[in-house]
Design a protein around this motif. Structure first.
Motif, PDB file in Angstrom:
ATOM      1  N   LEU A 159       0.767  -1.285  -0.083  1.00 47.86           N
ATOM      2  CA  LEU A 159       0.103  -0.017   0.106  1.00 47.86           C
ATOM      3  C   LEU A 159       0.879   1.236  -0.036  1.00 47.86           C
ATOM      4  O   LEU A 159       0.369   2.281  -0.228  1.00 47.86           O
ATOM      5  N   ALA A 160       2.064   1.117   0.362  1.00 49.74           N
ATOM      6  CA  ALA A 160       3.080   2.261   0.418  1.00 49.74           C
ATOM      7  C   ALA A 160       3.995   2.223  -0.426  1.00 49.74           C
ATOM      8  O   ALA A 160       5.200   2.601  -0.276  1.00 49.74           O
ATOM      9  N   ARG A 161       3.866   1.656  -1.740  1.00 52.53           N
ATOM     10  CA  ARG A 161       4.819   1.469  -2.877  1.00 52.53           C
ATOM     11  C   ARG A 161       5.637   2.883  -3.157  1.00 52.53           C
ATOM     12  O   ARG A 161       6.437   3.007  -3.772  1.00 52.53           O
ATOM     13  N   SER A 162       4.778   3.930  -2.787  1.00 49.98           N
ATOM     14  CA  SER A 162       5.410   5.191  -3.344  1.00 49.98           C
ATOM     15  C   SER A 162       6.620   5.608  -2.748  1.00 49.98           C
ATOM     16  O   SER A 162       7.220   6.450  -3.168  1.00 49.98           O
ATOM     17  N   THR A 163       6.965   4.884  -1.625  1.00 50.55           N
ATOM     18  CA  THR A 163       8.374   5.318  -1.298  1.00 50.55           C
ATOM     19  C   THR A 163       9.211   4.562  -1.962  1.00 50.55           C
ATOM     20  O   THR A 163      10.649   5.112  -1.725  1.00 50.55           O
ATOM     21  N   GLY A 164       9.111   3.528  -2.797  1.00 52.09           N
ATOM     22  CA  GLY A 164      10.132   2.934  -3.331  1.00 52.09           C
ATOM     23  C   GLY A 164      10.891   1.969  -2.779  1.00 52.09           C
ATOM     24  O   GLY A 164      12.192   1.550  -3.411  1.00 52.09           O
ATOM     25  N   SER A 165      10.903   1.844  -1.445  1.00 54.28           N
ATOM     26  CA  SER A 165      11.576   1.070  -0.591  1.00 54.28           C
ATOM     27  C   SER A 165      10.527   0.306   0.475  1.00 54.28           C
ATOM     28  O   SER A 165       9.970   0.832   1.208  1.00 54.28           O
ATOM     29  N   PRO A 166      10.890  -0.751   0.669  1.00 53.09           N
ATOM     30  CA  PRO A 166      10.051  -1.721   1.628  1.00 53.09           C
ATOM     31  C   PRO A 166      10.711  -1.563   2.981  1.00 53.09           C
ATOM     32  O   PRO A 166      10.882  -2.563   3.679  1.00 53.09           O
ATOM     33  N   THR A 167      10.602  -0.266   3.370  1.00 51.04           N
ATOM     34  CA  THR A 167      11.207   0.011   4.819  1.00 51.04           C
ATOM     35  C   THR A 167      10.476  -0.507   5.871  1.00 51.04           C
ATOM     36  O   THR A 167      11.159  -0.928   6.673  1.00 51.04           O
ATOM     37  N   LEU A 168       9.173  -0.594   6.111  1.00 50.42           N
ATOM     38  CA  LEU A 168       8.677  -1.287   7.062  1.00 50.42           C
ATOM     39  C   LEU A 168       8.877  -2.696   7.142  1.00 50.42           C
ATOM     40  O   LEU A 168       9.252  -3.122   8.247  1.00 50.42           O
ATOM     41  N   PHE A 169       8.875  -3.401   6.071  1.00 53.19           N
ATOM     42  CA  PHE A 169       9.256  -4.836   5.962  1.00 53.19           C
ATOM     43  C   PHE A 169      10.838  -5.168   6.526  1.00 53.19           C
ATOM     44  O   PHE A 169      10.833  -5.958   7.456  1.00 53.19           O
ATOM     45  N   LEU A 170      11.572  -4.339   6.241  1.00 55.04           N
ATOM     46  CA  LEU A 170      13.014  -4.459   6.167  1.00 55.04           C
ATOM     47  C   LEU A 170      13.228  -4.009   7.736  1.00 55.04           C
ATOM     48  O   LEU A 170      14.110  -4.701   8.390  1.00 55.04           O
ATOM     49  N   ALA A 171      12.658  -3.124   8.174  1.00 56.41           N
ATOM     50  CA  ALA A 171      12.680  -2.984   9.896  1.00 56.41           C
ATOM     51  C   ALA A 171      12.239  -3.870  10.582  1.00 56.41           C
ATOM     52  O   ALA A 171      12.955  -4.193  11.769  1.00 56.41           O
TER      53      ALA A 171
END
Length: 276
Positions: free
Chosen positions: A112-124
């Motif tokens: 849903l947050a693909r606009s960030t360009g990075s899967p930051t939440l998942f990586l964190a």
């Protein structure tokens, strides 16, 4: 009962001379048939009969291995190691289900947050799951088999490593499956792996000093603080722990923590038993 143990087999059973598979059949039948037990009482030497009853009692009282333990034994794992692995709390359906739910929600939020360009939440989040599994894998407050594990004739370090293998197989496996649901990010979606190894080995290395729960907890808090600081300095760019340099630092930390863990291996017997 539609059948009974033959008189000849009862005499052989009483002498301790009945061989498998007839012995197994007789053991099973005698546990449920009062008629044959009464006949057995008159069948032979009292000493041999007592030995037969002891064998039957031991057979009835022996714990039955669960499906995980049975599978591990079939794969060649030693009986005692398979039992310690199967008793690991993180292999329970409740923990696996909770982790699966968290990862599913995280993957959905990332999409849903693909606009960030990075899967930051998942990586964190992904590196914290194996670390949390380590905290749950061994400890007097969390492991119902802790007392049995502590008194088992196994070096404390080896026992912890057995449990850690179970954690890593379960945690990293679930993280890996969740990564497959993020194909649009390519290799960047694997940025959780080295931090996960670094956090887990660091938590284990600190266990002799801080205990099996506090050490992973402190490392988890440190990871959260690091991500907060990295986010404040990122200014829209990839967070530092997930850049090439950050991945290199994670690899170095994992190697150093593993070396420290090995050097402190003899302290685990004392530290883990003193926590009981």
């Amino acid at each position: 009962m539609t059948w009974h143990v033959s008189e000849e087999d009862l005499r052989a059973y009483a002498r301790g001379a009945l061989a498998p598979p007839a012995l197994w059949s007789a053991d099973t039948h005698l546990s449920a048939c009062a008629t044959c037990r009464a006949a057995l009482a008159d069948a032979g030497d009292p000493a041999a009969l007592d030995a037969g009853w002891e064998r039957l009692d031991a057979e009835l009282d022996a714990p039955r291995p669960g499906p995980v333990e049975s599978l591990l034994v079939r794969l060649g794992v030693a009986d005692h190691t398979a039992r310690l692995l199967a008793a690991t709390p993180v292999l329970r359906r409740s923990w696996l289900g909770a982790v699966t739910a968290v990862l599913t929600l995280t993957v959905l939020a990332t999409h849903l947050a693909r606009s960030t360009g990075s899967p930051t939440l998942f990586l964190a989040l992904a590196p914290l799951l194996p670390l949390g599994g380590v905290a749950l894998a061994y400890g007097p407050r969390l492991d119902p088999t802790y007392e049995m594990a502590v008194v088992s004739p196994v070096h404390g370090f080896r026992l912890l490593m057995i449990r850690t293998v179970a954690v890593l197989v379960a945690g990293l496996g679930l993280d890996g499956l969740a990564t497959l649901a993020l194909p649009g990010y390519g290799l960047s979606a694997l940025g959780w792996l080295l931090p996960a190894l670094a956090l887990t080995t660091t938590g284990l290395a600190l266990t002799p000093r801080f205990g099996p729960v506090l050490a992973p907890g402190a490392v988890g808090v440190g990871w959260a603080v690091l991500l907060y600081a990295a986010r404040a300095a990122a200014d829209g760019r990839t967070l530092a722990p997930f850049t090439a340099a950050g991945q290199g630092v994670a690899a170095v930390v994992a190697v150093l923590a593993a070396a420290l863990l090995f050097a402190a291996r003899d302290r685990f017997d004392f530290s883990l038993r003193s926590a009981a």
